[in-house]
Design an enzyme around this catalytic site. Structure first.
Site, short mmCIF file in Angstrom:
data_model
loop_
_atom_site.label_atom_id
_atom_site.label_comp_id
_atom_site.label_asym_id
_atom_site.label_seq_id
_atom_site.Cartn_x
_atom_site.Cartn_y
_atom_site.Cartn_z
N GLY A 46 0.86 -1.18 0.00
CA GLY A 46 0.00 0.00 0.00
C GLY A 46 0.89 1.22 0.00
O GLY A 46 1.84 1.28 -0.78
N GLU A 47 0.66 2.11 0.91
CA GLU A 47 1.52 3.30 1.04
C GLU A 47 2.04 3.31 2.47
O GLU A 47 1.27 3.49 3.41
CB GLU A 47 0.69 4.55 0.70
N SER A 48 3.35 3.10 2.60
CA SER A 48 3.90 2.91 3.94
C SER A 48 3.70 4.11 4.85
O SER A 48 3.45 3.94 6.05
CB SER A 48 5.38 2.54 3.86
N CYS A 78 6.07 -5.36 0.33
CA CYS A 78 6.23 -4.02 -0.25
C CYS A 78 6.13 -2.94 0.83
O CYS A 78 7.04 -2.84 1.64
CB CYS A 78 5.26 -3.83 -1.41
N ARG A 105 12.89 3.38 -0.28
CA ARG A 105 11.55 3.40 -0.89
C ARG A 105 11.64 3.77 -2.37
O ARG A 105 12.56 4.48 -2.78
CB ARG A 105 10.67 4.44 -0.20
N ILE A 134 5.67 -3.05 -7.55
CA ILE A 134 4.91 -1.82 -7.82
C ILE A 134 5.49 -0.71 -6.94
O ILE A 134 5.35 -0.75 -5.73
CB ILE A 134 3.41 -2.02 -7.50
N ARG A 135 6.15 0.22 -7.57
CA ARG A 135 6.83 1.31 -6.84
C ARG A 135 7.53 0.70 -5.60
O ARG A 135 7.35 1.13 -4.46
CB ARG A 135 5.84 2.41 -6.44
N HIS A 171 4.89 -8.26 -4.42
CA HIS A 171 3.53 -8.51 -3.94
C HIS A 171 3.09 -9.96 -4.20
O HIS A 171 2.39 -10.22 -5.19
CB HIS A 171 2.55 -7.60 -4.70
N GLU A 173 0.77 -11.41 -2.89
CA GLU A 173 -0.70 -11.47 -2.76
C GLU A 173 -1.40 -11.14 -4.09
O GLU A 173 -2.61 -11.29 -4.19
CB GLU A 173 -1.19 -10.53 -1.64
N1 GLN Z 1 5.95 2.98 -2.75
C1 GLN Z 1 5.18 2.54 -1.64
C2 GLN Z 1 5.73 3.05 -0.33
O1 GLN Z 1 6.71 3.66 -0.29
C3 GLN Z 1 5.10 1.04 -1.59
C4 GLN Z 1 4.32 0.56 -2.78
C5 GLN Z 1 3.62 -0.73 -2.59
O2 GLN Z 1 3.36 -1.20 -1.48
N2 GLN Z 1 3.25 -1.28 -3.69
O3 GLN Z 1 5.16 2.84 0.68
#
Ligand code: GLN
Length: 192
Positions: A46-48, A78, A105, A134-135, A171, A173
């Site tokens: 997600g977004e940490s 992630c 990150r 993903i990112r 990921h 999942e």
């Molecule tokens: N770029 C996100 C972060 O820094 C992580 C991306 C992800 O969980 N797919 O949290």
């Protein structure tokens, strides 16, 4: 056995489905008392920064730190890996500091923000794992108790284990290959 999946933000539903498909109860975790009676915790992608700030708001940081220290198995994918890391350079955000890794990150350039690759993960067997990035972060440094589980061909470490704590930059999942979750559930179910 019962696995708690941190359900504050991100891909928690996908993790819960896989845990259940593997025949184990999955419970969503949003508040500290829900951590009781779990045999393991999953922290999703997600977004940490969002996940960590919601953990702080809901009083989950201290209990999760303590449970990790006490040996509760945890899997972070992630953003979940970033949450479990010791620290993130150039970022004063507080993590759980559970695994002795330093992560960067968004480590892949803009053109390769997201990609899928066949990754060799020897602890899962000879067949490569379909790893979706993903990112994604990478592991920049790892302490002596940390076992690196996978590296990209370019040499970046992207999965690690310390005791019963596992972190992946990708990921698992989001695929139909459940071997990584199976590996985690085996660790969570093992007596010592
Ligand atoms: N770029 C996100 C972060 O820094 C992580 C991306 C992800 O969980 N797919 O949290």
């Amino acid at each position: 056995m019962r696995i708690g999946v941190l359900a504050l933000q991100g891909a928690f539903i996908e993790h819960m489905r896989i845990v259940e498909e593997l025949g184990v109860d999955a419970v969503p975790i949003r508040l500290p008392h829900q951590l009781e009676e779990t045999d393991g915790i999953v922290i999703p992608g997600g977004e940490s920064t969002t996940i960590l700030s919601l953990m702080e708001t809901f009083g989950l940081i201290q209990p999760l730190r303590q449970l990790a220290r006490l040996g509760l198995p945890m899997l972070g994918t992630c953003a979940g890996m970033i949450c479990l890391a010791k620290n993130i350079p150039d970022d004063d955000v507080q993590t759980l500091s559970a695994i002795d890794i330093v992560v960067r990150r968004n480590a892949f350039g803009r053109q390769t923000d997201s990609f899928e690759t066949e990754l060799s993960i020897p602890v899962l067997g000879a067949e490569p794992f379909p790893a979706i990035f993903i990112r994604a972060p990478i592991i920049e440094r790892a302490g002596p108790q940390v076992q690196i589980l996978a590296k990209l061909p370019s040499g970046e470490a992207v999965a690690a284990r310390q005791g019963k704590l596992i972190a992946t930059a990708f990921h698992p999942e989001l695929t139909r290959d459940f071997r990584l979750h199976g590996y985690f559930l085996k660790i969570a179910g093992s007596p010592e």
